[in-house]
Design a protein around this motif. Structure first.
Motif, PDB file in Angstrom:
ATOM      1  N   PRO A   5      13.731   0.666  -1.172  1.00  0.00           N
ATOM      2  CA  PRO A   5      14.433   0.367   0.206  1.00  0.00           C
ATOM      3  C   PRO A   5      14.451   1.266   1.427  1.00  0.00           C
ATOM      4  O   PRO A   5      14.436   0.625   2.517  1.00  0.00           O
ATOM      5  CB  PRO A   5      16.116   0.642  -0.497  1.00  0.00           C
ATOM      6  CG  PRO A   5      16.026   0.500  -1.956  1.00  0.00           C
ATOM      7  CD  PRO A   5      14.683   1.028  -2.199  1.00  0.00           C
ATOM      8  N   PHE A   6      13.916   2.370   1.005  1.00  0.00           N
ATOM      9  CA  PHE A   6      13.729   3.298   2.126  1.00  0.00           C
ATOM     10  C   PHE A   6      12.596   2.703   3.149  1.00  0.00           C
ATOM     11  O   PHE A   6      12.295   2.563   4.263  1.00  0.00           O
ATOM     12  CB  PHE A   6      13.291   4.803   1.892  1.00  0.00           C
ATOM     13  CG  PHE A   6      12.515   5.471   2.806  1.00  0.00           C
ATOM     14  CD1 PHE A   6      13.208   6.145   3.592  1.00  0.00           C
ATOM     15  CD2 PHE A   6      11.377   5.592   2.977  1.00  0.00           C
ATOM     16  CE1 PHE A   6      12.598   6.854   4.775  1.00  0.00           C
ATOM     17  CE2 PHE A   6      10.532   6.326   3.751  1.00  0.00           C
ATOM     18  CZ  PHE A   6      11.195   7.011   4.675  1.00  0.00           C
ATOM     19  N   LEU A   7      11.430   2.353   2.090  1.00  0.00           N
ATOM     20  CA  LEU A   7      10.158   2.036   2.670  1.00  0.00           C
ATOM     21  C   LEU A   7      10.298   0.561   3.520  1.00  0.00           C
ATOM     22  O   LEU A   7       9.765   0.204   4.602  1.00  0.00           O
ATOM     23  CB  LEU A   7       9.090   1.591   1.734  1.00  0.00           C
ATOM     24  CG  LEU A   7       7.644   1.400   2.203  1.00  0.00           C
ATOM     25  CD1 LEU A   7       7.438   2.499   3.105  1.00  0.00           C
ATOM     26  CD2 LEU A   7       6.898   1.304   0.738  1.00  0.00           C
ATOM     27  N   LYS A   8      11.162  -0.373   2.811  1.00  0.00           N
ATOM     28  CA  LYS A   8      11.670  -1.730   3.613  1.00  0.00           C
ATOM     29  C   LYS A   8      12.193  -1.423   4.971  1.00  0.00           C
ATOM     30  O   LYS A   8      11.918  -2.171   5.770  1.00  0.00           O
ATOM     31  CB  LYS A   8      12.501  -2.383   2.817  1.00  0.00           C
ATOM     32  CG  LYS A   8      11.700  -3.029   1.706  1.00  0.00           C
ATOM     33  CD  LYS A   8      12.505  -3.991   0.793  1.00  0.00           C
ATOM     34  CE  LYS A   8      11.918  -4.589  -0.376  1.00  0.00           C
ATOM     35  NZ  LYS A   8      12.591  -5.288  -1.353  1.00  0.00           N
ATOM     36  N   LYS A   9      13.041  -0.540   4.901  1.00  0.00           N
ATOM     37  CA  LYS A   9      13.857   0.060   6.257  1.00  0.00           C
ATOM     38  C   LYS A   9      12.971   0.373   7.233  1.00  0.00           C
ATOM     39  O   LYS A   9      12.867   0.137   8.525  1.00  0.00           O
ATOM     40  CB  LYS A   9      15.025   0.960   6.124  1.00  0.00           C
ATOM     41  CG  LYS A   9      16.216   0.218   5.199  1.00  0.00           C
ATOM     42  CD  LYS A   9      17.138   1.480   4.931  1.00  0.00           C
ATOM     43  CE  LYS A   9      18.151   0.950   3.979  1.00  0.00           C
ATOM     44  NZ  LYS A   9      19.112   1.888   3.434  1.00  0.00           N
ATOM     45  N   VAL A  10      11.930   1.301   6.947  1.00  0.00           N
ATOM     46  CA  VAL A  10      10.933   1.876   7.720  1.00  0.00           C
ATOM     47  C   VAL A  10       9.986   0.605   8.235  1.00  0.00           C
ATOM     48  O   VAL A  10       9.648   0.847   9.276  1.00  0.00           O
ATOM     49  CB  VAL A  10      10.304   3.122   7.171  1.00  0.00           C
ATOM     50  CG1 VAL A  10       8.966   3.474   7.679  1.00  0.00           C
ATOM     51  CG2 VAL A  10      11.035   4.012   6.791  1.00  0.00           C
ATOM     52  N   MET A  11       9.509  -0.121   7.373  1.00  0.00           N
ATOM     53  CA  MET A  11       8.767  -0.994   7.813  1.00  0.00           C
ATOM     54  C   MET A  11       9.394  -2.196   8.517  1.00  0.00           C
ATOM     55  O   MET A  11       8.189  -2.964   9.338  1.00  0.00           O
ATOM     56  CB  MET A  11       7.956  -1.680   6.508  1.00  0.00           C
ATOM     57  CG  MET A  11       7.358  -0.900   5.625  1.00  0.00           C
ATOM     58  SD  MET A  11       5.618  -0.179   6.066  1.00  0.00           S
ATOM     59  CE  MET A  11       4.792  -1.660   6.287  1.00  0.00           C
ATOM     60  N   ASP A  23       0.866  -1.077   0.175  1.00  0.00           N
ATOM     61  CA  ASP A  23      -0.108  -0.066   0.044  1.00  0.00           C
ATOM     62  C   ASP A  23       0.902   1.319  -0.142  1.00  0.00           C
ATOM     63  O   ASP A  23       0.706   2.342  -0.685  1.00  0.00           O
ATOM     64  CB  ASP A  23      -0.825   0.000   1.222  1.00  0.00           C
ATOM     65  CG  ASP A  23      -2.028  -1.102   1.332  1.00  0.00           C
ATOM     66  OD1 ASP A  23      -2.375  -1.560   0.296  1.00  0.00           O
ATOM     67  OD2 ASP A  23      -2.273  -1.382   2.528  1.00  0.00           O
ATOM     68  N   PHE A  24       1.771   1.343   0.799  1.00  0.00           N
ATOM     69  CA  PHE A  24       2.770   2.501   0.837  1.00  0.00           C
ATOM     70  C   PHE A  24       3.600   2.481  -0.356  1.00  0.00           C
ATOM     71  O   PHE A  24       3.741   3.722  -0.626  1.00  0.00           O
ATOM     72  CB  PHE A  24       3.496   2.403   2.177  1.00  0.00           C
ATOM     73  CG  PHE A  24       2.871   2.339   3.269  1.00  0.00           C
ATOM     74  CD1 PHE A  24       2.254   3.509   3.860  1.00  0.00           C
ATOM     75  CD2 PHE A  24       2.688   1.359   4.450  1.00  0.00           C
ATOM     76  CE1 PHE A  24       1.194   3.835   4.894  1.00  0.00           C
ATOM     77  CE2 PHE A  24       2.117   1.397   5.820  1.00  0.00           C
ATOM     78  CZ  PHE A  24       1.368   2.583   5.763  1.00  0.00           C
ATOM     79  N   LEU A  25       3.902   1.688  -0.934  1.00  0.00           N
ATOM     80  CA  LEU A  25       4.819   1.612  -2.044  1.00  0.00           C
ATOM     81  C   LEU A  25       4.002   2.009  -3.316  1.00  0.00           C
ATOM     82  O   LEU A  25       4.620   2.999  -3.832  1.00  0.00           O
ATOM     83  CB  LEU A  25       5.201   0.148  -2.552  1.00  0.00           C
ATOM     84  CG  LEU A  25       6.373  -0.063  -3.658  1.00  0.00           C
ATOM     85  CD1 LEU A  25       7.516   0.768  -3.386  1.00  0.00           C
ATOM     86  CD2 LEU A  25       6.676  -1.583  -4.181  1.00  0.00           C
ATOM     87  N   MET A  63      17.135   6.533   5.007  1.00  0.00           N
ATOM     88  CA  MET A  63      17.204   6.899   3.535  1.00  0.00           C
ATOM     89  C   MET A  63      18.388   6.858   3.075  1.00  0.00           C
ATOM     90  O   MET A  63      19.539   7.153   3.869  1.00  0.00           O
ATOM     91  CB  MET A  63      16.570   8.419   3.413  1.00  0.00           C
ATOM     92  CG  MET A  63      16.489   8.782   2.085  1.00  0.00           C
ATOM     93  SD  MET A  63      15.494  10.438   2.067  1.00  0.00           S
ATOM     94  CE  MET A  63      16.741  11.754   2.282  1.00  0.00           C
ATOM     95  N   ASP A  64      18.839   6.199   1.950  1.00  0.00           N
ATOM     96  CA  ASP A  64      19.840   5.983   1.141  1.00  0.00           C
ATOM     97  C   ASP A  64      20.287   7.599   0.902  1.00  0.00           C
ATOM     98  O   ASP A  64      19.441   8.568   0.427  1.00  0.00           O
ATOM     99  CB  ASP A  64      19.689   5.511  -0.083  1.00  0.00           C
ATOM    100  CG  ASP A  64      19.599   3.682   0.291  1.00  0.00           C
ATOM    101  OD1 ASP A  64      19.844   3.221   1.255  1.00  0.00           O
ATOM    102  OD2 ASP A  64      19.130   3.302  -0.695  1.00  0.00           O
ATOM    103  N   PRO A  65      21.599   7.693   0.607  1.00  0.00           N
ATOM    104  CA  PRO A  65      22.074   9.014   0.199  1.00  0.00           C
ATOM    105  C   PRO A  65      21.506   9.529  -1.250  1.00  0.00           C
ATOM    106  O   PRO A  65      20.980   8.644  -2.011  1.00  0.00           O
ATOM    107  CB  PRO A  65      23.635   9.066  -0.025  1.00  0.00           C
ATOM    108  CG  PRO A  65      23.784   7.723   0.728  1.00  0.00           C
ATOM    109  CD  PRO A  65      22.866   6.868   0.741  1.00  0.00           C
ATOM    110  N   GLU A  66      21.287  10.810  -1.253  1.00  0.00           N
ATOM    111  CA  GLU A  66      20.520  11.360  -2.422  1.00  0.00           C
ATOM    112  C   GLU A  66      21.614  11.076  -3.578  1.00  0.00           C
ATOM    113  O   GLU A  66      22.870  11.491  -3.315  1.00  0.00           O
ATOM    114  CB  GLU A  66      20.164  12.864  -2.347  1.00  0.00           C
ATOM    115  CG  GLU A  66      18.972  12.839  -1.478  1.00  0.00           C
ATOM    116  CD  GLU A  66      18.482  14.313  -1.215  1.00  0.00           C
ATOM    117  OE1 GLU A  66      19.285  15.373  -1.668  1.00  0.00           O
ATOM    118  OE2 GLU A  66      17.500  14.460  -0.609  1.00  0.00           O
ATOM    119  N   ASP A  67      21.248  11.122  -4.855  1.00  0.00           N
ATOM    120  CA  ASP A  67      22.202  11.219  -5.979  1.00  0.00           C
ATOM    121  C   ASP A  67      22.247  12.890  -6.451  1.00  0.00           C
ATOM    122  O   ASP A  67      21.818  13.364  -5.596  1.00  0.00           O
ATOM    123  CB  ASP A  67      21.740  10.457  -7.018  1.00  0.00           C
ATOM    124  CG  ASP A  67      20.303  10.779  -7.836  1.00  0.00           C
ATOM    125  OD1 ASP A  67      19.871  12.035  -7.592  1.00  0.00           O
ATOM    126  OD2 ASP A  67      19.857  10.154  -8.671  1.00  0.00           O
TER     127      ASP A  67
END
Length: 150
Positions: free
Chosen positions: A143-149, A85-87, A130-134
Motif C-alpha cells: 500500500p505504501f508503494l501504491k501511494k507513492v507511485m 519492479d519496486f515491489l 506510510m501506514d502506521p507501524e504495528d
C-alpha cells in the motif's frame, strides 16, 4: 515527436496547460518532472535534468513545441522502473514473506539507496504514504508503494 500518437499529444497538451500557470503558453522547466509524472512517466531527477529540467524556479521556460520532444524521449526511457519492479525490491526486506517490512528499514532505504532523498523529503513521504507501524514496527509495503507511485 513523430512517434507520439494523436492521443499522446492531446494528453501532453492538457498536462502542459495545467502547469502553464500564467497562460503564457510556457511552463517553468522547474516543473518538468511534475508534468512528466502527470503523464504516467517516472523519470529520475537525473533524467529530468538531462531532459532540460532545472533545480530552481524561473531559470528557464519551455514552450509546448519544446516539451513534446522531451515527453517523447521520456516515454522511450526504459530506466524508470515500475510498480512491480519496486515491489520486488521491497520484498527483499520481507523476511517473513507476509507483505510486511520494518518501517525503519523503509526509511533507511529511502535515505541511503538509489536516488537518495533528503531527511525532509523522507519525512514528507512517510507522513503522506506510510501506514502506521504495528506493535513490532512493521508496515505493509505494497500500500505504501501504491501511494507513492500515484
Amino acid at each position: 515527436m513523430s512517434d507520439l500518437s494523436k492521443n499522446d499529444i492531446e494528453r501532453a497538451t492538457f498536462a502542459f496547460s495545467i502547469y502553464d500557470f500564467d497562460g503564457s503558453g510556457k511552463i517553468d522547466a522547474f516543473n518538468l518532472g511534475d508534468v512528466l509524472r502527470a503523464l504516467n512517466s517516472n523519470p529520475t531527477l537525473a533524467t529530468i535534468e538531462k531532459l532540460g529540467g532545472t533545480k530552481k524556479k524561473g531559470e528557464k521556460q519551455l514552450s509546448l513545441e519544446e516539451f513534446l520532444p522531451i515527453y517523447s524521449q521520456a516515454k522511450k526511457d526504459k530506466d524508470q522502473g515500475c510498480y512491480e519492479d519496486f515491489l520486488e525490491c521491497l520484498k527483499l526486506y520481507d523476511k517473513n514473506e507476509n507483505g510486511l517490512m520494518l518501517g525503519a528499514e523503509l526509511t533507511h532505504t529511502l535515505l541511503a539507496l538509489g536516488e537518495k532523498l533528503e531527511d525532509k523529503e523522507v519525512e514528507e513521504v512517510v507522513k503522506d504514504c506510510m501506514d502506521p507501524e504495528d506493535d513490532d514496527g512493521m508496515i505493509p509495503y505494497a500500500p505504501f508503494l501504491k501511494k507513492v507511485m500515484v
